[in-house]
Design an enzyme around this catalytic site. Structure first.
Site, short mmCIF file in Angstrom:
data_model
loop_
_atom_site.label_atom_id
_atom_site.label_comp_id
_atom_site.label_asym_id
_atom_site.label_seq_id
_atom_site.Cartn_x
_atom_site.Cartn_y
_atom_site.Cartn_z
N HIS A 204 -60.31 -32.43 39.60
CA HIS A 204 -60.91 -32.17 40.92
C HIS A 204 -60.85 -30.67 41.23
CE1 HIS A 204 -61.67 -36.33 42.29
NE2 HIS A 204 -60.71 -36.60 41.40
N TYR B 224 -50.07 -34.30 39.39
CA TYR B 224 -50.40 -33.42 40.51
C TYR B 224 -49.35 -32.31 40.64
CZ TYR B 224 -53.81 -36.80 42.46
OH TYR B 224 -54.88 -37.63 42.66
#
Length: 363
Positions: free
Chosen positions: A75, A339
């Protein structure tokens, strides 16, 4: 803000004015460069049929999408947004989370496209993401990373890892190698079934009319300790401006134009599960499950990614307020670990300008 908070809505017991909410948003800015999101996974191991670590995922993202210092490994392309969440208080019967009590909380967020290339050309079929940090930092803040999919396409860290390689585009065709993808789907029938569900729900024209879902299962915990399985989704109240023709950023440009002319709204809905409902995120829940209207997300500001806004937030799905807890879905731990690794890597790297420059989008 395009309008004041609804009458009678309060934040932490204090009436919310335009000024107090803006002050709150300023306070939120103080935590953005702090890695509060990288707390959910204490060690380096993720697991799987092979030895998987956070670094092995980072290495695979970079082998598939290239190395782009300063950007998220997945992303990578996105814009920052700000706004507020107005809670109805109806979900407080399920969860004691402060942000779900009747009142208003500041929001920092980010729209994104899946993939690790920050300069990728917008394509209607690319997975869209919306990450949100709701409320102030600390044990009352809620972070969530949602996708515009009806189900997740894998249900294990190993599946996630294998799918990355299978999805790598062949330079000659710009598409995944059919034989590699076929072998992956044979080894992961759960992904084949989930992909069929995704294909039956084609994407909407833009970001503004996308439904964004948690996909993973969580526990809502009330004040007495009763735990209820839930999934949540943001359901749009508006259509999207049509994407322009030509250019690399047509989806983002349409979103920027729309947000610069009007606030956008989504209804936050909690789907209430039962003990018979699967935790597996590739499997949908029955459509007759009870739905609770938890509140309304309003986004009214869009910004180019820069220091001090959502560029520097780790939207770790395991940063949860008191009153929300993770299920035993292994995808949650894998997402949290990757993440965190991505955050730590990019935070120490030089930054390049975002591909989407908000002030350069023509009205």
């Amino acid at each position: 803000m395009d309008q004041p908070p609804p009458a009678g809505m309060h934040w932490r017991g204090t009436p919310v004015s335009r000024r107090s909410l803006l002050v709150g948003l300023g306070a939120v800015g103080a935590f953005l460069a702090v890695d509060l999101g990288a707390v959910a996974y204490a060690n380096d191991w993720i697991g799987g049929a092979t030895t998987l670590t956070r670094q092995s995922f980072i290495d695979r993202f970079q082998s598939v999408f290239g190395v782009h210092p300063g950007f998220r490994r997945n992303h990578a392309k996105g814009v920052a947004v700000r706004g507020r969440f107005d809670s109805t208080g109806d979900a407080s019967a399920l969860s004691s989370a402060e942000v779900l009590r009747a009142g208003t909380s500041p929001v920092v967020g980010r729209f994104s496209l899946g993939g690790g290339n920050p300069a990728a050309v917008d394509a209607a079929g690319t997975v869209r993401g919306l990450g949100l940090a709701i409320g102030f930092p600390g044990r009352h803040q809620w972070r969530t990373a949602m996708l515009n999919l009806p189900v997740f396409t894998v249900n294990s860290p190993q599946g996630f890892f294998d799918q990355l390689l299978a999805s790598k585009a062949d330079p000659a065709t710009g598409k995944p190698d059919p034989a590699t993808m076929a072998a992956f789907l044979d080894a992961h029938p759960e992904t084949a079934a989930a992909t069929a569900i995704v294909k039956a729900h084609p994407p909407t024209p833009g970001f503004a009319d996308s439904t964004f879902s948690s996909l993973n299962t969580f526990w809502a915990v009330d004040g007495s300790g009763t735990r209820t399985p839930v999934r949540w989704a943001l359901v749009p109240r508006q259509a999207a401006l049509p994407a322009g023709k030509g250019g690399d950023d047509v989806l983002f440009d349409a979103l920027v134009r729309q947000l610069e002319s009007t606030a956008l709204h989504w209804d936050l809905r909690f789907t209430v599960g039962t003990g018979d409902d699967p935790v597996d995120p590739t499997l949908p829940w029955p459509p007759d499950r009870r739905v609770v209207q938890a509140g309304t997300l309003t986004l009214d500001t869009v910004e180019t990614e820069r220091a001090g806004n959502a560029r520097d937030v780790n939207f770790d799905p395991l940063v949860l307020p008191d009153g929300l807890e993770p299920s035993d879905d292994p995808i949650l731990s894998a997402r949290s670990a990757v993440y965190a690794a991505s955050y730590r890597a990019r935070s120490g790297e030089p930054k390049s300008p975002s591909a989407v420059q908000v002030d350069q989008v023509a009205p």
